[in-house]
Design an enzyme around this catalytic site. Sequence first.
Site, PDB file in Angstrom:
ATOM      1  N   HIS A  48      34.803  56.572  32.438  1.00  0.00           N
ATOM      2  CA  HIS A  48      36.117  56.823  33.027  1.00  0.00           C
ATOM      3  C   HIS A  48      36.103  56.797  34.553  1.00  0.00           C
ATOM      4  O   HIS A  48      37.163  56.691  35.170  1.00  0.00           O
ATOM      5  CB  HIS A  48      36.658  58.172  32.542  1.00  0.00           C
ATOM      6  CG  HIS A  48      36.942  58.215  31.079  1.00  0.00           C
ATOM      7  ND1 HIS A  48      37.884  57.412  30.472  1.00  0.00           N
ATOM      8  CD2 HIS A  48      36.389  58.950  30.073  1.00  0.00           C
ATOM      9  CE1 HIS A  48      37.913  57.649  29.174  1.00  0.00           C
ATOM     10  NE2 HIS A  48      37.014  58.579  28.902  1.00  0.00           N
ATOM     11  N   ARG A  73      26.423  58.018  31.795  1.00  0.00           N
ATOM     12  CA  ARG A  73      27.269  57.615  30.663  1.00  0.00           C
ATOM     13  C   ARG A  73      27.812  56.218  30.926  1.00  0.00           C
ATOM     14  O   ARG A  73      28.673  56.039  31.791  1.00  0.00           O
ATOM     15  CB  ARG A  73      28.425  58.588  30.445  1.00  0.00           C
ATOM     16  CG  ARG A  73      29.314  58.145  29.287  1.00  0.00           C
ATOM     17  CD  ARG A  73      30.265  59.220  28.823  1.00  0.00           C
ATOM     18  NE  ARG A  73      31.345  59.476  29.776  1.00  0.00           N
ATOM     19  CZ  ARG A  73      32.382  60.267  29.509  1.00  0.00           C
ATOM     20  NH1 ARG A  73      32.454  60.888  28.335  1.00  0.00           N
ATOM     21  NH2 ARG A  73      33.329  60.456  30.417  1.00  0.00           N
ATOM     22  N   ASP A  87      16.076  50.204  33.725  1.00  0.00           N
ATOM     23  CA  ASP A  87      15.264  49.646  34.804  1.00  0.00           C
ATOM     24  C   ASP A  87      15.654  50.212  36.166  1.00  0.00           C
ATOM     25  O   ASP A  87      14.837  50.237  37.091  1.00  0.00           O
ATOM     26  CB  ASP A  87      15.370  48.121  34.818  1.00  0.00           C
ATOM     27  CG  ASP A  87      14.653  47.484  33.635  1.00  0.00           C
ATOM     28  OD1 ASP A  87      13.881  48.186  32.964  1.00  0.00           O
ATOM     29  OD2 ASP A  87      14.872  46.279  33.387  1.00  0.00           O
ATOM     30  N   GLU A 152      33.087  62.571  18.937  1.00  0.00           N
ATOM     31  CA  GLU A 152      34.408  62.915  19.474  1.00  0.00           C
ATOM     32  C   GLU A 152      35.545  62.355  18.625  1.00  0.00           C
ATOM     33  O   GLU A 152      36.609  62.014  19.132  1.00  0.00           O
ATOM     34  CB  GLU A 152      34.522  62.423  20.914  1.00  0.00           C
ATOM     35  CG  GLU A 152      34.028  61.008  21.137  1.00  0.00           C
ATOM     36  CD  GLU A 152      33.906  60.637  22.608  1.00  0.00           C
ATOM     37  OE1 GLU A 152      34.532  61.315  23.444  1.00  0.00           O
ATOM     38  OE2 GLU A 152      33.190  59.671  22.907  1.00  0.00           O
ATOM     39  N   ASP A 178      38.917  64.052  23.397  1.00  0.00           N
ATOM     40  CA  ASP A 178      39.052  62.930  22.463  1.00  0.00           C
ATOM     41  C   ASP A 178      39.073  63.412  21.016  1.00  0.00           C
ATOM     42  O   ASP A 178      39.785  62.850  20.172  1.00  0.00           O
ATOM     43  CB  ASP A 178      37.903  61.942  22.671  1.00  0.00           C
ATOM     44  CG  ASP A 178      38.119  61.064  23.886  1.00  0.00           C
ATOM     45  OD1 ASP A 178      39.114  60.331  23.919  1.00  0.00           O
ATOM     46  OD2 ASP A 178      37.293  61.120  24.814  1.00  0.00           O
TER      47      ASP A 178
END
Length: 266
Positions: A48, A73, A87, A152, A178
Amino acid sequence: MAAPKNAFKAALREGRFQLGLWAAVGSPYAAEILSTSGYDWLLIDGEHGPNDMPMISAQIGALRHSPTHAMVRPPMGEAWLLKQLLDQGAQTFLIPMVESAEQAKALVRALRYPPHGIRGVGAGLGRASDFNRTPDYLATANDEVCLIVQVESRAGFAAIDDIAAVEGVDGVFIGPSDLAADMGLLGDPGAPEVLATIGKIFERTKAHGKARGIMTVSLQQAEVYRDLGADFMAIGTDVNCLVSAVETLRRTFLGETVTEKRGGGY
């Protein structure tokens, strides 16, 4: 020399509660400021927040030598994206909207080198191996990866036992907003029905020996989640903190009433 130790993963294994904050502004400078504010972990939000790969990488770098652990995330759990994040030095991942054991198993494989997974061998080009200065990186990297899956939705709740039982899943994180929306309670994550479902997810997650995580921007709600058994929790976002601080400063100076506002989630 081995891969860097994942302090967050070690803390969860030892049963030490980990307090976190959301980093969604998309600024390495802001992330650096947050990293010395006493939180155990920061969530760099690519779902988001306005974060692309270079911006996420820069924020991971800003936290590299700080006492605060960087959790990332991505927008979704695509193997090609996870490969790049690995990486760049990310070790702990929060993957949104996991609804089945098959999804969880695919994520475990995406985060590990063969023969246990499908991660490509190219960390020598990135921060993960200290730019190819860590001789034992390939042999030790898998052990330091921490996978947190987000449950969620009602589908995720229905599959919680199968998801939490997957080897390589270190914890289950609930997205209250959510979850509430999927239960037909959009904008009301504190509803009794949602809270009851969260309690059940926590209970089943603990039964499988996995860590339980959640986030909120309400300190009152945070106390409820802690009492339910949260092992790690974010108690705010940099965006909300900034908005609250600048509005409170102005209103206080002008003698106006300072009131708490409800927004579009979190």
